[in-house]
Scaffold this motif. Structure first.
Motif, PDB file in Angstrom:
ATOM      1  N   THR A 165     -10.043   5.247  -2.959  1.00 12.73           N
ATOM      2  CA  THR A 165      -9.482   6.582  -3.145  1.00 12.73           C
ATOM      3  C   THR A 165      -8.162   6.537  -3.899  1.00 12.73           C
ATOM      4  N   HIS A 221      -3.666  -4.677  10.620  1.00 12.21           N
ATOM      5  CA  HIS A 221      -4.715  -3.710  10.944  1.00 12.21           C
ATOM      6  C   HIS A 221      -5.774  -3.659   9.837  1.00 12.21           C
ATOM      7  N   ALA A 224      -8.119   8.656   3.714  1.00  9.98           N
ATOM      8  CA  ALA A 224      -8.200   7.190   3.785  1.00  9.98           C
ATOM      9  C   ALA A 224      -6.924   6.606   4.388  1.00  9.98           C
ATOM     10  N   LEU A 225      -5.761   7.152   4.027  1.00  7.95           N
ATOM     11  CA  LEU A 225      -4.482   6.621   4.522  1.00  7.95           C
ATOM     12  C   LEU A 225      -4.352   6.795   6.037  1.00  7.95           C
ATOM     13  N   MET A 239       0.548  -2.781   9.609  1.00 10.62           N
ATOM     14  CA  MET A 239      -0.477  -2.176   8.755  1.00 10.62           C
ATOM     15  C   MET A 239      -1.352  -3.249   8.101  1.00 10.62           C
ATOM     16  N   ASN A 241      -9.812  -3.171  10.396  1.00 14.66           N
ATOM     17  CA  ASN A 241     -10.440  -2.064   9.671  1.00 14.66           C
ATOM     18  C   ASN A 241     -10.596  -2.351   8.180  1.00 14.66           C
ATOM     19  N   GLU A 263     -11.677   1.868   1.714  1.00 13.17           N
ATOM     20  CA  GLU A 263     -11.570   3.283   1.352  1.00 13.17           C
ATOM     21  C   GLU A 263     -10.225   3.611   0.713  1.00 13.17           C
ATOM     22  N   ILE A 264      -9.163   2.990   1.236  1.00 12.75           N
ATOM     23  CA  ILE A 264      -7.850   3.197   0.610  1.00 12.75           C
ATOM     24  C   ILE A 264      -7.893   2.702  -0.831  1.00 12.75           C
ATOM     25  N   CYS A 322      -6.259   5.930   8.222  1.00  9.65           N
ATOM     26  CA  CYS A 322      -6.753   4.778   8.988  1.00  9.65           C
ATOM     27  C   CYS A 322      -5.612   3.820   9.328  1.00  9.65           C
ATOM     28  N   LEU A 323      -4.461   3.975   8.663  1.00  7.17           N
ATOM     29  CA  LEU A 323      -3.325   3.096   8.956  1.00  7.17           C
ATOM     30  C   LEU A 323      -2.753   3.410  10.326  1.00  7.17           C
ATOM     31  N   PRO A 324      -2.278   2.390  11.064  1.00  5.59           N
ATOM     32  CA  PRO A 324      -1.764   2.641  12.407  1.00  5.59           C
ATOM     33  C   PRO A 324      -0.515   3.527  12.357  1.00  5.59           C
TER      34      PRO A 324
END
Lengths: 198, 198
Positions: A46, A31, B13-14, A28, A36, A42-43, B16-18
């Motif tokens: 939010t 990533h 938003a979460l 994570m 990203n 965004e995380i 987007c995590l793999p």
């Protein structure tokens, strides 16, 4: 060596997420930082906003941005029916099914003494106050059909019965589309026991 | 209804995590807001810090807080040996094994045309510059033994050979503790093909 301490700290922090071990946390972090950064931003935004704005509805205990959530504030709901659930996700499912027009109480979990979750952590005191200050005809126990969910239902059922409130529990049996061949014995025996005239 | 828009935004938003789908995102948001606000605050702080402080080493392309990472800045490493890897996690594993004392180049991925990842995205231009401006005797291709890893190794091997640099690839065969009974056919055939006098 290898990743900087900033990445190590991020990996450690991500491990607080449910189901995330060291390897997932590493993936994570990689990533977010490499593939990203937009998603990472965004995380950040939010999560910060949610931590600041989300609190609990003073009546039903569900997440809410206001003192009273939109369901509790709605005049269209029947206040004599109270459905007790474990989580906001459970409530969401029931709302989406659109079959219940009463009010809710969300425990935000289930009794789990080993994890230190007792009646106080589930807001049972608020539930009792709700039962004593409102004219509630029926309390529908809609906790999960797990060991913990059943124990929680037993506990709350007892509280309601003491106050002479009718207590019901969701029906158990075969789920829609269920094939007998693949059902577990518990479900099958519940389905036979609860069979109805047809 | 149900969760507020702040929670819905966090869940989105979460994702987007793999490896995180809608259900996991929902569980994570619930966990962060209800069970572990301390952990959520740590994710906020460490992610913010990492986004601001982590960049790439100008030589090996690995994550680094400085212009040159600690490995590239170390005088103890042999600059004539260059090991090419896919990710910082791979580098971490090799470093932990403690068997390699040369330098690294981290591709931050592998060739994957379908995902839009070509040579430019892997920093191959920097790698070529590194090969042309340094006296490198041997390039060790340590990409994964997957289809994409092999294709990436082929591509980089070609580049190095054109510059008359010796190219090697990590040995393939049975892993330590490996039991023949459970090995796939590919591994077994590689182990037979590469058998050595004993």
């Amino acid at each position: 060596m290898g990743p900087t301490s900033a990445i190590a700290a991020l990996q450690q922090a991500l491990r607080c997420l449910p189901g995330v071990g060291p390897k997932s946390a590493q993936r994570m972090a990689f990533h977010l930082l490499e593939r990203n950064r937009q998603g990472a931003a965004e995380i950040l935004a939010t999560l910060d906003n949610a931590l600041k704005s989300v609190r609990h509805c003073s009546r039903c205990n569900n997440f809410s941005a206001k003192e009273l959530c939109s369901i509790c504030a709605s005049p269209a709901r029947n206040p004599e029916l109270l459905c007790v659930l474990e989580t906001p996700a459970d409530l969401e499912s029931v709302e989406q099914a659109g079959i219940f027009k009463g009010m809710y109480f969300v425990l935000m979990g289930h009794l789990s003494p080993l994890d230190g979750i007792g009646p106080d952590e589930l807001g049972v005191r608020n539930l009792i106050e709700l039962l004593e200050t409102n004219a509630i005809n029926e309390i529908i126990l809609a906790t999960n059909l797990t060991v913990e969910g059943e124990a929680t239902a037993d506990y709350i059922g007892e509280i309601a019965r003491k106050r002479s409130i009718k207590v019901t529990r969701l029906a158990r049996g075969l789920p829609m589309g269920g094939e007998l061949e693949y059902m577990d014995q518990g479900t099958l025996s519940q389905a036979f026991e609860g069979r109805r005239e047809y």
